[in-house]
Scaffold this motif. Sequence first.
Motif, PDB file in Angstrom:
ATOM      1  N   ARG A 134       0.712  -1.357   0.021  1.00  0.00           N
ATOM      2  CA  ARG A 134       0.029   0.030   0.008  1.00  0.00           C
ATOM      3  C   ARG A 134       1.136   1.500  -0.244  1.00  0.00           C
ATOM      4  NH1 ARG A 134      -0.950   2.033   4.612  1.00  0.00           N
ATOM      5  NH2 ARG A 134      -0.168   1.016   5.916  1.00  0.00           N
ATOM      6  N   ILE A 135       1.948   1.810   0.659  1.00  0.00           N
ATOM      7  CA  ILE A 135       2.531   2.642   1.244  1.00  0.00           C
ATOM      8  C   ILE A 135       3.387   2.141  -0.615  1.00  0.00           C
ATOM      9  CG2 ILE A 135       4.647   3.506   2.070  1.00  0.00           C
ATOM     10  CD1 ILE A 135       3.482   1.912   4.726  1.00  0.00           C
ATOM     11  N   ALA A 136       3.914   1.584  -1.017  1.00  0.00           N
ATOM     12  CA  ALA A 136       4.702   1.699  -2.588  1.00  0.00           C
ATOM     13  C   ALA A 136       3.645   2.041  -3.482  1.00  0.00           C
ATOM     14  CB  ALA A 136       5.522   0.079  -2.730  1.00  0.00           C
ATOM     15  N   GLN A 137       2.623   1.532  -3.290  1.00  0.00           N
ATOM     16  CA  GLN A 137       2.097   1.556  -4.238  1.00  0.00           C
ATOM     17  C   GLN A 137       1.429   3.721  -4.367  1.00  0.00           C
ATOM     18  OE1 GLN A 137      -1.524  -0.557  -3.644  1.00  0.00           O
ATOM     19  NE2 GLN A 137      -1.074  -1.757  -5.429  1.00  0.00           N
ATOM     20  N   ARG A 138       1.715   4.377  -3.282  1.00  0.00           N
ATOM     21  CA  ARG A 138       1.261   5.600  -3.091  1.00  0.00           C
ATOM     22  C   ARG A 138       2.664   6.339  -3.331  1.00  0.00           C
ATOM     23  NH1 ARG A 138       0.011   8.987   2.216  1.00  0.00           N
ATOM     24  NH2 ARG A 138      -0.143  10.580   1.545  1.00  0.00           N
ATOM     25  N   ALA A 139       3.573   5.785  -2.971  1.00  0.00           N
ATOM     26  CA  ALA A 139       5.038   6.395  -3.237  1.00  0.00           C
ATOM     27  C   ALA A 139       5.315   6.514  -5.016  1.00  0.00           C
ATOM     28  CB  ALA A 139       5.829   5.923  -2.667  1.00  0.00           C
ATOM     29  N   ARG A 140       5.319   5.008  -5.326  1.00  0.00           N
ATOM     30  CA  ARG A 140       4.951   5.310  -6.927  1.00  0.00           C
ATOM     31  C   ARG A 140       4.010   6.449  -7.783  1.00  0.00           C
ATOM     32  NH1 ARG A 140       7.444  -0.256  -8.212  1.00  0.00           N
ATOM     33  NH2 ARG A 140       5.799  -0.698  -9.672  1.00  0.00           N
TER      34      ARG A 140
END
Length: 490
Positions: free
Chosen positions: A343-349
Amino acid sequence: MTYEIAAPEPGGMVASLSSLGYSLPAAIADLVDNSISAGARNIDVEFTWHGRDSWIAVVDDGRGMTEKELVTAMTVAARPLTPRAPTDLGRFGVGLKSASFSQARQLTVATATEGVWNVRTWDLDVVEESGEWRLLHGADSETTTLLERICRSPVKGTVVLWRKLNGYHVDDVTEDDERTQSQFYGEARRTESHLGMVFARFLSGARRRNLRIAGEPVEPWDPFLAGHPSVQRLPVEEIPVGVNSVRVEAFILPSSQQLTGNDYGSAGGPSGWLDQQGFYVYRLNRLILAGSWLGLRGMRREEKFNLARIAVDISAETDAEWGVDVRKSSVVPPVGLRPHLRRIAQRARAQAADVLRHRGQIAARTHGDPLLYAWKVRRADNRVTCRINRSHPLVAAALRSGGGSPENVRALLRLLEETVPVTALRVMHETDTSDDPEPFEGRGDANAEATEIAQRIYEAMISDGRSPTAARERLRVMPPFDQIQGFWSG
């Protein structure tokens, strides 16, 4: 049940330990781990070229070891004499041996606690020839001479010396072999970059360590550019993992247009922008994994995500859950944590891709078709300017003789209202510089263009029924003329 003692054969064990896949920089990082765990404030890594007799040493001023502690440290996979401290960067107790055997055939450790020096040597040629784990007392005469030369403190500290280096201790390598010498010192430069990344948190702050290679300080490399004003930070999350927790913080780095050429090159890191995107996993402030999407489903390296970097801090107690390997270079996140990391990676990406997409739009606005945009935004000489695009068809029509019909003017005004370049200005603007657009190129006095425009506004107000005095008073407080000298002397 009956049984047999199936002790590992020394030669085979040596071969296994030598082939764990350490790179030279990673192997030296394992030695630096030990120095930091021993409380060293000064750590020197020495690379010295002498052809086939070249050597590498790590010298520190830590607390050192007693003779009994030294023998334990030199024993393969020995149980430590005392429980590991919470700040101990070690993992399995084999780092010194496995890292050293991967790079050299001879490992000598000299250490002192209160001015009493103890020396032990592993010579893998002796182990293989004898078929026994013969840990040699002291060192041969050449090694002893080297130790005397490189020991820094007569009271306490440790020296780890590698001789018979793999790939160099062969008959056809001579001291005047310039090609191999260049390769040797190239490894020193790669080691410097690697250590600056792995130990960056130890190389800054009030209690920083002094880490040097060939006498030159190793500079810390911050993958997150945390001090840059244009870095975007996502909220920090503390995610429970059993009785412990994991700290996760995502950073969106500035694009190339917001960095100087040198800063952009440095921010790419030792492996370059594409390979440095993703998660950075820290254990006790020591970087374990640099730039990886941790095998999360659908998360591949792509250029559009280059600006996304995420710091993950784990505790030493969670080593098993994270699958930290012997080399401390690979991790596998716990199953329960993966949805949160994804979830955090998707937002950062998504945010990283958005920054690059906006930058692409700015590039198109700057270099693209002049008929597309009603506004022109530029950044040059550390100054942002915003102009109406006089090449735009509607603007050109309004400016042509006889073309300024009320319908055209109304359409142009509405277009300008609806296309104010807020995004372009926000992306192009640097918060740490004085680059705000200034009227008439920031001149503090009246110039011909400003005077002409002010004159036309003045005449328009007179035509609208204002007295000359009232018109001048209105101009006096009207931006931007209220900041320009020269209109109010008459």
